[in-house]
Design an enzyme around this catalytic site. Structure first.
Site, PDB file in Angstrom:
ATOM      1  N   VAL A   1      30.057  22.658   0.173  1.00  0.00           N
ATOM      2  CA  VAL A   1      28.961  22.092  -0.504  1.00  0.00           C
ATOM      3  C   VAL A   1      28.542  22.851  -1.758  1.00  0.00           C
ATOM      4  O   VAL A   1      28.050  22.138  -2.817  1.00  0.00           O
ATOM      5  CB  VAL A   1      27.960  22.166   0.664  1.00  0.00           C
ATOM      6  CG1 VAL A   1      26.535  21.387   0.124  1.00  0.00           C
ATOM      7  CG2 VAL A   1      28.108  20.965   1.817  1.00  0.00           C
TER       8      VAL A   1
ATOM      9  N   ARG B   1      33.059  14.452   1.910  1.00  0.00           N
ATOM     10  CA  ARG B   1      34.032  14.894   2.698  1.00  0.00           C
ATOM     11  C   ARG B   1      34.996  15.962   2.074  1.00  0.00           C
ATOM     12  O   ARG B   1      35.227  15.900   0.710  1.00  0.00           O
ATOM     13  CB  ARG B   1      35.003  13.757   3.220  1.00  0.00           C
ATOM     14  CG  ARG B   1      34.168  12.936   3.962  1.00  0.00           C
ATOM     15  CD  ARG B   1      34.796  11.371   3.816  1.00  0.00           C
ATOM     16  NE  ARG B   1      34.515  10.756   2.536  1.00  0.00           N
ATOM     17  CZ  ARG B   1      35.067   9.678   2.179  1.00  0.00           C
ATOM     18  NH1 ARG B   1      35.752   9.168   2.838  1.00  0.00           N
ATOM     19  NH2 ARG B   1      34.842   9.321   0.725  1.00  0.00           N
TER      20      ARG B   1
ATOM     21  N   GLY C   1      38.218  17.214  13.905  1.00  0.00           N
ATOM     22  CA  GLY C   1      38.128  18.764  13.703  1.00  0.00           C
ATOM     23  C   GLY C   1      37.310  19.082  12.457  1.00  0.00           C
ATOM     24  O   GLY C   1      36.404  18.160  11.898  1.00  0.00           O
TER      25      GLY C   1
ATOM     26  N   CYS D   1      32.556  20.344  10.124  1.00  0.00           N
ATOM     27  CA  CYS D   1      31.275  19.597  10.223  1.00  0.00           C
ATOM     28  C   CYS D   1      31.098  19.078  11.770  1.00  0.00           C
ATOM     29  O   CYS D   1      30.334  19.164  12.216  1.00  0.00           O
ATOM     30  CB  CYS D   1      30.865  18.480   9.030  1.00  0.00           C
ATOM     31  SG  CYS D   1      30.663  19.787   7.595  1.00  0.00           S
TER      32      CYS D   1
ATOM     33  N   LYS E   1      42.787  17.743   8.511  1.00  0.00           N
ATOM     34  CA  LYS E   1      42.929  16.466   7.840  1.00  0.00           C
ATOM     35  C   LYS E   1      43.916  16.850   6.655  1.00  0.00           C
ATOM     36  O   LYS E   1      44.020  17.962   6.097  1.00  0.00           O
ATOM     37  CB  LYS E   1      41.748  15.666   7.774  1.00  0.00           C
ATOM     38  CG  LYS E   1      40.773  16.167   6.693  1.00  0.00           C
ATOM     39  CD  LYS E   1      39.820  15.212   6.164  1.00  0.00           C
ATOM     40  CE  LYS E   1      39.064  15.609   5.113  1.00  0.00           C
ATOM     41  NZ  LYS E   1      37.742  14.969   5.040  1.00  0.00           N
TER      42      LYS E   1
HETATM   43  C1  UDX Z   1      32.586  15.263   7.477  1.00  0.00           C
HETATM   44  C2  UDX Z   1      31.727  14.002   6.943  1.00  0.00           C
HETATM   45  O1  UDX Z   1      32.694  12.612   6.624  1.00  0.00           O
HETATM   46  C3  UDX Z   1      30.943  14.171   5.655  1.00  0.00           C
HETATM   47  O2  UDX Z   1      30.176  13.161   5.370  1.00  0.00           O
HETATM   48  C4  UDX Z   1      30.134  15.375   6.024  1.00  0.00           C
HETATM   49  O3  UDX Z   1      29.576  15.834   4.785  1.00  0.00           O
HETATM   50  C5  UDX Z   1      30.762  16.641   6.515  1.00  0.00           C
HETATM   51  O4  UDX Z   1      31.760  16.186   7.698  1.00  0.00           O
HETATM   52  P1  UDX Z   1      35.081  16.233   6.732  1.00  0.00           P
HETATM   53  O5  UDX Z   1      34.674  17.305   7.829  1.00  0.00           O
HETATM   54  O6  UDX Z   1      35.334  16.515   5.318  1.00  0.00           O
HETATM   55  O7  UDX Z   1      33.795  15.449   6.431  1.00  0.00           O
HETATM   56  O8  UDX Z   1      35.902  15.247   7.642  1.00  0.00           O
HETATM   57  P2  UDX Z   1      36.076  13.689   7.912  1.00  0.00           P
HETATM   58  O9  UDX Z   1      37.190  13.149   6.637  1.00  0.00           O
HETATM   59  O10 UDX Z   1      34.802  12.971   8.317  1.00  0.00           O
HETATM   60  O11 UDX Z   1      37.098  13.940   9.061  1.00  0.00           O
HETATM   61  C6  UDX Z   1      36.489  14.602  10.237  1.00  0.00           C
HETATM   62  C7  UDX Z   1      37.858  14.609  11.237  1.00  0.00           C
HETATM   63  O12 UDX Z   1      37.887  13.334  11.960  1.00  0.00           O
HETATM   64  C8  UDX Z   1      39.133  14.926  10.653  1.00  0.00           C
HETATM   65  O13 UDX Z   1      39.793  15.756  11.615  1.00  0.00           O
HETATM   66  C9  UDX Z   1      39.967  13.426  11.075  1.00  0.00           C
HETATM   67  O14 UDX Z   1      41.127  13.682  11.122  1.00  0.00           O
HETATM   68  C10 UDX Z   1      38.870  13.046  11.835  1.00  0.00           C
HETATM   69  N1  UDX Z   1      39.114  11.555  12.189  1.00  0.00           N
HETATM   70  C11 UDX Z   1      38.610  10.827  11.028  1.00  0.00           C
HETATM   71  C12 UDX Z   1      39.823  10.807  13.071  1.00  0.00           C
HETATM   72  O15 UDX Z   1      40.591  11.654  13.923  1.00  0.00           O
HETATM   73  N2  UDX Z   1      40.119   9.436  12.890  1.00  0.00           N
HETATM   74  C13 UDX Z   1      39.221   8.760  12.092  1.00  0.00           C
HETATM   75  O16 UDX Z   1      39.425   7.579  12.140  1.00  0.00           O
HETATM   76  C14 UDX Z   1      38.451   9.627  11.113  1.00  0.00           C
END
Ligand code: UDX
Length: 433
Positions: free
Chosen positions: A11, A155, A258, A261, A322
């Site tokens: 951030v 993200r 995971g 956040c 991810k």
């Molecule tokens: C998240 C929020 O999206 C963002 O707005 C905030 O500021 C910080 O937290 P981030 O942690 O970068 O962002 O990851 P994100 O892309 O949201 O994915 C989170 C997790 O969910 C990943 O492990 C991803 O693999 C999982 N996921 C996401 C799924 O398993 N299925 C989905 O359909 C979407």
């Protein structure tokens, strides 16, 4: 404007890069000498597409500065962003010690009116705590500062784009004066403005992240059932997602969410609920389903190997939580490896990730590091796709299968067509199909 940003994680650093690129004079404060030295050369310290280029451009233009000194960064800054970590404590509560320590350090350096805005994700009420600390402990006069809550929604992997053109800019303040300063700063940034009070802004961040997590767990819960009733989760969710009220985003089943956040914020909101006597039952279920998603994969491993795991070699493709990040925080891959090792200590685990190997080597000792997906498959009895990196989406499946001891593939992210995988000679399992 002159800005000071405390913290250079995802951030802090991305916010600094974006506001510097928009022409502001940005000072980033850290506390580790070596890290500040690296940042000064334009090294972001973590993998984020495009970030290094923006850092270097703004360092060269002298709009971006890194320092260990609050005294150097603070004077003359119209806005100070607090962007330090709020990791979960053992009871799930957010640990606010860094945020409060930073407020105590920056307070004495404020000489002229400054907006102290918090970008760290903090439980409702924290900004008021910061205000109290600044006025009572630091003794800062009322007319010298205002507090604000400016949550960030970036993200990992798409952080720059998310910050330059977000869907919304949330600005929580106690008065119009602070609001005007923040509106002026955000002028070049797109997105709907949500102008509100501090508690609401703090809650918008948690409400957003916990709803994203809820969607993911909802998809996983349905996938468990789809497997049992002979339905196809991908088609179910395609059918669901076409309803514009529902949408398909964050309805991708797999091995669970995971990262730094989602898991932390769900736990923190449960903890806030507990503090105020609200039972956040739905979120308790979201967390339970998330760990079930890893267990579900372990069950599939036992099934595909006919229960005979002893001395087998398993290849894991993807370690980061991810794609497009080297971040391993709360990565489902780590939980999966740990559970497999507990289940069968004699298992040999080979791993490969396009960018997270350096970070992985610091924490995963008892595994074999491979140089490619194909090398991971060699002599393995099973390949598991854990992270849907692009380079795993179009593997030559026949080549992958060729060197394997047994041709077993578990697709933890549903990226392959089951028919194609089977045609390439694999025993193939995916999630909910
Ligand atoms: C998240 C929020 O999206 C963002 O707005 C905030 O500021 C910080 O937290 P981030 O942690 O970068 O962002 O990851 P994100 O892309 O949201 O994915 C989170 C997790 O969910 C990943 O492990 C991803 O693999 C999982 N996921 C996401 C799924 O398993 N299925 C989905 O359909 C979407």
């Amino acid at each position: 404007m002159k800005l000071a940003i405390i913290g250079h994680g995802y951030v802090g650093l991305v916010t600094a890069a974006v506001f510097a690129d928009l022409g502001n004079d940005v000072w980033v404060v850290g506390r580790t000498k070596e890290k500040i030295a690296k940042l000064k050369t334009g090294d972001p310290l973590f993998f984020e597409p495009g970030l290094e280029e923006v850092l270097k451009r703004n360092l060269k233009a002298e709009r971006l500065h890194f320092t260990l000194s609050y005294h150097e960064a603070l004077p003359g800054a119209q806005v100070v962003f607090i962007a330090v970590g709020t990791p979960p404590k053992a009871n799930g509560e957010a640990d606010l010690s860094s945020v409060l320590a930073v407020a105590e350090k920056l307070g004495p350096e404020i000489k002229k009116y400054t907006v102290v805005a918090c970008k760290s994700t903090v439980p409702v009420g924290t900004n008021l705590q910061i205000k109290k600390l600044l006025s009572q402990k630091v003794g800062l006069a009322k007319d010298k500062f205002d507090i604000a809550s400016c949550p960030e929604f970036l993200r990992e992997g798409t952080a720059l784009g998310d910050t330059f053109s977000p869907d919304r800019v949330v600005i929580g303040t106690e008065n119009k004066k602070a609001e005007a300063v923040l509106l002026e700063l955000h002028k070049p940034i797109s997105g709907v403005r949500v102008l509100t009070n501090i508690a609401t802004a703090e809650m918008i961040k948690y409400a957003s992240n916990t709803l994203l997590a809820t969607k993911v767990s909802y998809a996983n819960m349905l996938a468990f059932l789809a497997d049992k009733v002979g339905a196809d989760i991908e088609q179910i969710l395609y059918g669901v997602g076409l309803d514009k009220r529902l949408g398909r985003k964050y309805l991708h089943p797999g091995i669970g969410f995971g990262g730094s956040c989602l898991p932390k914020d769900v736990k923190a909101l449960i903890s806030t609920g507990r503090k105020y006597g609200e039972d956040m039952k739905l979120l308790e279920a979201v967390m339970a389903i998330n760990s079930q998603a890893v267990d579900n994969l372990v069950t599939k491993v036992q099934y595909i190997l006919g229960g005979k795991l002893a001395d087998k070699t398993i290849g894991i493709l993807g370690l980061s939580f991810k794609p497009d990040t080297d971040d391993l925080r709360e990565a489902p891959s780590l939980k999966l490896i740990e559970k497999l090792k507990i289940l069968e200590p004699s298992l040999k685990i080979k791993v490969y990730d396009p960018v997270a190997m350096t970070n992985a080597k610091k924490i995963l000792k008892d595994v074999i590091y491979s140089k490619s997906a194909y090398e991971t498959a060699e002599n393995s009895s099973l390949i598991i796709i854990v992270t849907e990196w692009n380079e795993f989406r179009q593997l030559d499946l026949r080549k992958l299968a060729a060197g394997m001891k047994a041709k077993n593939l578990i697709d933890g992210r549903n990226i392959y067509d089951p028919k194609l995988a089977k045609k390439s000679g694999f025993n193939y399992l995916s999630i909910g199909r």
